[in-house]
Design an enzyme around this catalytic site. Structure first.
Site, PDB file in Angstrom:
ATOM      1  N   ASP A  34       8.855   4.449-108.650  1.00  0.00           N
ATOM      2  CA  ASP A  34       8.909   3.394-107.407  1.00  0.00           C
ATOM      3  C   ASP A  34       9.090   1.958-107.868  1.00  0.00           C
ATOM      4  OD1 ASP A  34       8.678   5.532-105.938  1.00  0.00           O
ATOM      5  OD2 ASP A  34       6.601   5.435-105.465  1.00  0.00           O
TER       6      ASP A  34
HETATM    7  N1  URA Z   1       4.957   9.454-107.926  1.00  0.00           N
HETATM    8  C1  URA Z   1       5.011   8.154-107.011  1.00  0.00           C
HETATM    9  O1  URA Z   1       4.455   8.677-106.013  1.00  0.00           O
HETATM   10  N2  URA Z   1       5.720   7.072-107.549  1.00  0.00           N
HETATM   11  C2  URA Z   1       6.183   7.120-108.671  1.00  0.00           C
HETATM   12  O2  URA Z   1       6.858   5.785-108.822  1.00  0.00           O
HETATM   13  C3  URA Z   1       6.214   8.029-109.432  1.00  0.00           C
HETATM   14  C4  URA Z   1       5.444   9.162-109.071  1.00  0.00           C
END
Ligand code: URA
Length: 237
Positions: free
Chosen positions: A105
């Site tokens: 993310d």
């Molecule tokens: N899970 C999440 O919620 N975000 C990420 O970036 C990776 C795994």
């Protein structure tokens, strides 16, 4: 393998075909100690010695980088508005058509691999291959035994109709855990913690397979992976 010198150099990120034509014109390229001016000349990638600007260029089909991803960058190769992880790369890597292996993310930091090897990317991200991804998670609320049990038992995410199983939890402190999963659904870690009525405030990926994030890499820094490290991902050594 024998390929044209301009293809050799553009593949290794030295420049576009037209830039390379110019480098050839101004005698910046040497093959086996001899200045080359013709872009059509073929070189043997395993035998011939190619120098650009006094630097030896070693040909390899694929490139693999380990990046310590900072916040504020999306895991994509292009976006109209947002900065992408590829924007962090400098030459020659910025010329190599590298893409991120899977997604973190925008506000997640840590280990992200960039490559131009599609098969490798598939093998790392396909849930059927069961490559573990380990995250360091900071939480808003204290992490309880009940939450640990729920996560370890398996969580059913209704929207996608999937069961998140085989999650491994290690408690580090009251509000910090390591969480290891092998699937990679959208916002998976955040959603797992939401499901148990907690909330992620900071997320960092620290390990893929058996490959750990290099502690010497500061945020936004990257380096090439060795062959050994690539095998480590798949636990082949
Ligand atoms: N899970 C999440 O919620 N975000 C990420 O970036 C990776 C795994």
């Amino acid at each position: 393998m024998k390929i044209r010198i301009d293809r050799f150099l553009s593949h290794m990120g030295i420049g576009s075909r037209s830039e390379i034509k110019n480098f050839l014109k101004i005698s910046k390229i040497l093959v086996n100690g001899k200045v080359i001016n013709d872009s059509k000349i073929k070189v043997d990638t395993q035998v011939d010695e190619v120098f650009f600007d006094d630097k030896k260029i070693i040909y390899h089909e694929f490139t693999y980088l380990m990046l310590n991803k900072p916040k504020g960058y999306i895991s994509a190769t292009f976006d109209e508005k947002l900065k992408t992880v590829v924007d962090l790369l400098e030459k020659p890597y910025s010329n190599m058509n590298l893409f991120p292996v899977g997604r973190l993310d925008i506000d997640t930091t840590g280990l992200l691999i960039l490559t131009n090897d599609g098969k490798f990317s598939y093998n790392v991200t396909n849930p059927k291959k069961k490559i573990n991804k380990k995250y360091f998670v900071k939480l808003l609320y204290p992490f309880t035994d009940e939450q640990k049990n729920l996560i370890e038992k398996g969580i059913f995410l209704k929207k996608e109709n999937i069961l998140i199983e085989n999650a491994v939890v290690e408690k580090v402190s009251e509000k910090e855990i390591f969480l290891t999963i092998s699937q990679g659904k959208f916002h998976q870690v955040k959603r797992m913690l939401e499901y148990v009525k907690n909330k992620v405030v900071d997320l960092k990926r620290v390990k893929i397979g058996f490959l750990e994030l290099d502690k010497n890499l500061k945020l936004s820094e990257y380096r090439e992976l060795s062959e050994e490290e690539i095998l480590k991902i798949f636990h082949k050594i």
